[in-house]
Structure formats: C-alpha cells, structure tokens
Design an enzyme around this catalytic site. Structure first.
Site, PDB file in Angstrom:
ATOM      1  N   LYS A   1     -14.638  52.721   8.867  1.00 21.94           N
ATOM      2  CA  LYS A   1     -15.996  52.284   8.510  1.00 21.94           C
ATOM      3  C   LYS A   1     -17.001  52.625   9.626  1.00 21.94           C
ATOM      4  O   LYS A   1     -16.619  53.118  10.683  1.00 21.94           O
ATOM      5  CB  LYS A   1     -15.976  50.796   8.174  1.00 21.94           C
ATOM      6  CG  LYS A   1     -15.034  50.467   6.996  1.00 21.94           C
ATOM      7  CD  LYS A   1     -15.528  51.029   5.668  1.00 21.94           C
ATOM      8  CE  LYS A   1     -14.477  51.191   4.583  1.00 21.94           C
ATOM      9  NZ  LYS A   1     -13.707  50.082   4.141  1.00 21.94           N
TER      10      LYS A   1
HETATM   11  C1  LIG Z   1     -12.930  49.437   2.915  1.00 19.77           C
HETATM   12  C2  LIG Z   1     -13.447  48.789   1.687  1.00 19.77           C
HETATM   13  C3  LIG Z   1     -13.100  47.492   1.306  1.00 19.77           C
HETATM   14  C4  LIG Z   1     -12.026  46.715   1.992  1.00 19.77           C
HETATM   15  O1  LIG Z   1     -12.284  46.511   3.329  1.00 19.77           O
HETATM   16  P1  LIG Z   1     -11.086  45.974   4.257  1.00 19.77           P
HETATM   17  O2  LIG Z   1     -11.834  45.530   5.480  1.00 19.77           O
HETATM   18  O3  LIG Z   1     -10.177  47.120   4.508  1.00 19.77           O
HETATM   19  O4  LIG Z   1     -10.439  44.856   3.544  1.00 19.77           O
HETATM   20  C5  LIG Z   1     -13.711  46.942   0.208  1.00 19.77           C
HETATM   21  N1  LIG Z   1     -14.607  47.625  -0.515  1.00 19.77           N
HETATM   22  C6  LIG Z   1     -14.955  48.880  -0.195  1.00 19.77           C
HETATM   23  C7  LIG Z   1     -15.979  49.579  -1.024  1.00 19.77           C
HETATM   24  C8  LIG Z   1     -14.373  49.506   0.905  1.00 19.77           C
HETATM   25  O5  LIG Z   1     -14.687  50.765   1.201  1.00 19.77           O
END
Ligand SMILES: *Cc1c(COP(=O)(O)O)cnc(C)c1O
Length: 399
Positions: free
Chosen positions: A193
């Site tokens: 992210k």
């Molecule tokens: C990465 C992601 C998640 C989940 O995030 P985590 O921190 O890995 O649980 C949820 N929704 C979207 C759109 C994502 O890209």
C-alpha cells in the site's frame, strides 16, 4: 511519441511489483522497540493513530492489525447482524466482501462503472431493500468514489457508509479529506500500500462511540486502555465487556508506520510524476488508460492500470504480463472481480454476466509498477518494455 524500441529492453535486476520503500529510520525505530522490550500495543501505536488523525482531520483513529480487521469491526459497531444486507462492488479485493460475511451480514454486489471502475451510485439506489443497512464504497486504485451521491442515498435510506480506503490514504473529495467524509473509513498499511506497517490498518471516524467500541472489540473486548495493564503505572485489573477479537496493532508495526508517514505527501507527488510519464508514453498505444480525475478530487495514485483488449493490443492481458515478466518487470491484477471467485460464484450463484463491467475489467486490467522508490531509469525501463510488448504485431513473439 517514440516508436517501438528497436532492441529488446533488458534489465539487470527484476523490478518487483509493489515493493515497499523502507529507510534506515524505520529500521532504527523497530530496533528501538525491540530494545525497549515494548513490542505490543503501546506508545508508538498511539503516536501513529495521532498522525493519521491529524492527517485525515477525523476526530478518532484506531489502529488495528489490518484493513480487513478494520472493515470487520466497522460493521460490528455499526450493528450489522444476520440477515442485514451490505451493498458493495465486485471490483475490489476479496477482503471487502469477506469482512461482510465475518460480520454475519449478506453482501449485495452492484456493478461498477466501466470507465472509473468505481461503484455506480445509481445501481446502489436500485439495490436498496428494507434489509439494507450499510454500503461500502471502495476507492479503487486511489480514485475517489462519488461520495456526495453515496452519502445522499445513505441519508435517505438510513444506511451506514463504511469506506474501503485501502488505496486512498491521500485522497480528497471536494475539499474533504478521505477519512473525514462518511461514518467509518478503513485504511490498509499492508506491504504494497501507499505507506506500510508490514501488516496494519486504521479506522477513522468522528463518532466517539464507534471509536471506543472498535478499540474494545479489537483487544479481546477488554475495558478501556487495557493495553496499559502491564505498564509502569502498576498492574491494573481489566474487565471483559464483550467477546472481542485479537486485532490490535503492535508497536513493532507502528514503529515502521510513523516513519513511513513522514514521506506520505512526497511519495504521492513522486507517484503522480510517474503517472504523468506513463500517461504520456502510452497515449498512442492500442490500450485503455486511466480516465482523467474527477473535478475537485485528489486521486491517491495507488495503481496505474492499463486495459488490454486482445483485439486491439494483439496480446491478451495474461500474455502481456508474461512478456513483461520475461523482460524483468513484475505487474499485478487488481482485480479478478469478487463474483468470479469460486466461493462467491458457487455460494451466491453469480454469473460473469451479472456484473458485466466488473467482468470486462477483470479480463483486461493490469497494474504497472508505481512505487515512489522507482528511479527514473526504472520508469523508463517499464515504458520501454510496455512499448516493446504492445507494438509487437499480432502473433509476433516479443519475448
Ligand atoms: C489491501 C486491501 C484490503 C485489505 O487490507 P489488509 O490490510 O491487507 O487487510 C481491503 N480492501 C482493498 C481494496 C485492498 O486493496
């Protein structure tokens, strides 16, 4: 615009898709946590929450182990229960929909717009029933959903709005910062992210009751500030108020996050710069490019995606990815839509044609490297590889 590169572009080192940018500050801060022996939830988590609160302008920020946990607890504190319906988009990561199921509610998918790839407010309105309790817009790729339309529908039908802002920490919608727009907003700090804590998530809200209950549900359902129970203020008894979860963020994670956070705007600018170079370099190629940003929004530039249609491009999306890989460049798919996965297909009886836009995107979308740590040379390598693969004639082997 330049022609197809004459020679096959060659990289010395494989360019990994979505690699995090970790500096000496993060390493030193994690080491400091290890030396202090305070590994779990503590002062660094509180500091990280404070940074997110300040950045988003939300009254409360609660750090958790993941965005998935953030989504799950948001739905619990919103009071969702069995039989309640939650409307969301199939064009998202599975966690969005899994968390609806974890909360015991029923997901109701509505198709996205083919151009923006975001949930279509008109389809939300059409899907509302007396059982609908919540809607989860997903700011896919960092592009911000039409929040005024969504908030208007929510107000008229008394729905809770929970934003999946995993891609959109930096997003702004008509002067309002993402995190300070709707009832609850969930951010992810997973490795790929915009900023990372390894694993991590945060919920922001302006509702003190939501915030207090998320904190409690995230740590076994223990009474307030239970994380201080082993602190130097002496042992404190804790009370279990609800059977909660083990979703708290560790100081080891926040140690990474507090330093990642110092780069947030500079890294956004760098990704925006790479985005502009891509947009220029691919303008003449037979592929779909991201549509322009909506007026008065800040796009968080999480993913730069091409739409590869084999009839125009001469290669399928999967062939494109394989050829990029052979040229030393990793790519990603965001996403194969939720309704195409076996569990959802079999459990809810979804067919590809139920969500034609999400299916269309699933077959064509591919994400290119967009990390702020890419050098100008890396960016040029990506451009050369994309142009080399896509200027290849149909059937001609580029790899
Ligand atoms: C990465 C992601 C998640 C989940 O995030 P985590 O921190 O890995 O649980 C949820 N929704 C979207 C759109 C994502 O890209």
């Amino acid at each position: 615009m330049s022609e197809r590169p004459e020679r096959r572009p060659a990289r010395e080192k494989y360019l990994v898709f979505g690699a995090p940018t970790i500096g000496e500050e993060e390493i030193a801060e994690v080491t400091d946590s290890l030396r202090s022996a305070w590994l779990g939830t503590g002062p660094k988590v509180a500091h990280f929450e404070e940074l997110i609160r300040g950045y988003t302008g939300a009254a409360h920020a609660v750090a958790l182990h993941s965005c998935t946990a953030a989504l799950h607890l948001s739905m619990l504190v919103a009071g969702l229960k069995e039989g309640d319906e939650v409307i969301t988009t199939p064009m998202t990561f599975c966690a969005t929909v899994n968390s609806i199921l974890h909360a015991g509610a029923t997901p109701v998918l509505v198709d996205c717009d083919r151009d923006t790839q975001l949930i279509d407010p008109a389809r939300i309105e059409a899907a509302v029933t007396p059982r609908t309790r919540a809607v989860i817009p997903v700011h896919l790729a960092g592009r911000i959903c039409d929040m005024d339309a969504i908030l208007d529908i929510a107000a008229r039908h008394n729905l809770v709005v929970i934003e999946d802002a995993a891609h959109a920490l930096e997003g702004v919608y008509r002067g309002r910062k993402v995190g300070n727009i709707s009832h609850l907003t969930c951010f992810s700090f997973y490795v790929t992210k915009n900023i990372t804590t390894g694993e991590g998530g945060v919920v922001t809200t302006n509702d003190p009751d939501f915030a207090a209950r998320i904190k409690m549900y995230g740590l076994h359902g223990l009474s307030r500030d239970a994380w201080k129970r082993f602190s130097d203020e002496g042992y404190k008894h804790y009370q279990v108020s609800v059977p909660g979860f083990k979703y708290n963020m560790m100081d080891l994670q926040a140690a990474i996050g507090v330093h990642q956070f110092t780069h947030v705007d500079r890294w956004l600018n760098r990704r925006a710069e790479i985005w502009r170079r891509y947009a220029e370099a691919y303008a003449d190629l037979p592929v779909g490019l991201p549509v322009p940003d909506a007026a008065d929004t800040v796009h968080a530039r999480h993913l730069y995606t091409l739409m590869i249609d084999p009839r125009d491009a001469g290669v399928t999306r999967d062939e494109f990815m394989a050829r990029m890989h052979s040229l030393g460049i990793g790519t990603g798919v965001h996403y194969l839509a939720v309704h195409l996965h076996p569990y959802y297909r079999d459990h809810f009886g979804y067919r590809p044609e139920d969500f034609p836009n999400a299916t269309w995107i699933s077959e064509r979308t591919v994400s290119l490297p967009l990390s702020p740590g890419l050098s100008d040379h890396d960016v040029q390598d990506v451009i050369d590889a994309v142009r080399y693969v896509l200027h290849g004639k149909r059937g001609e082997s580029c790899s």
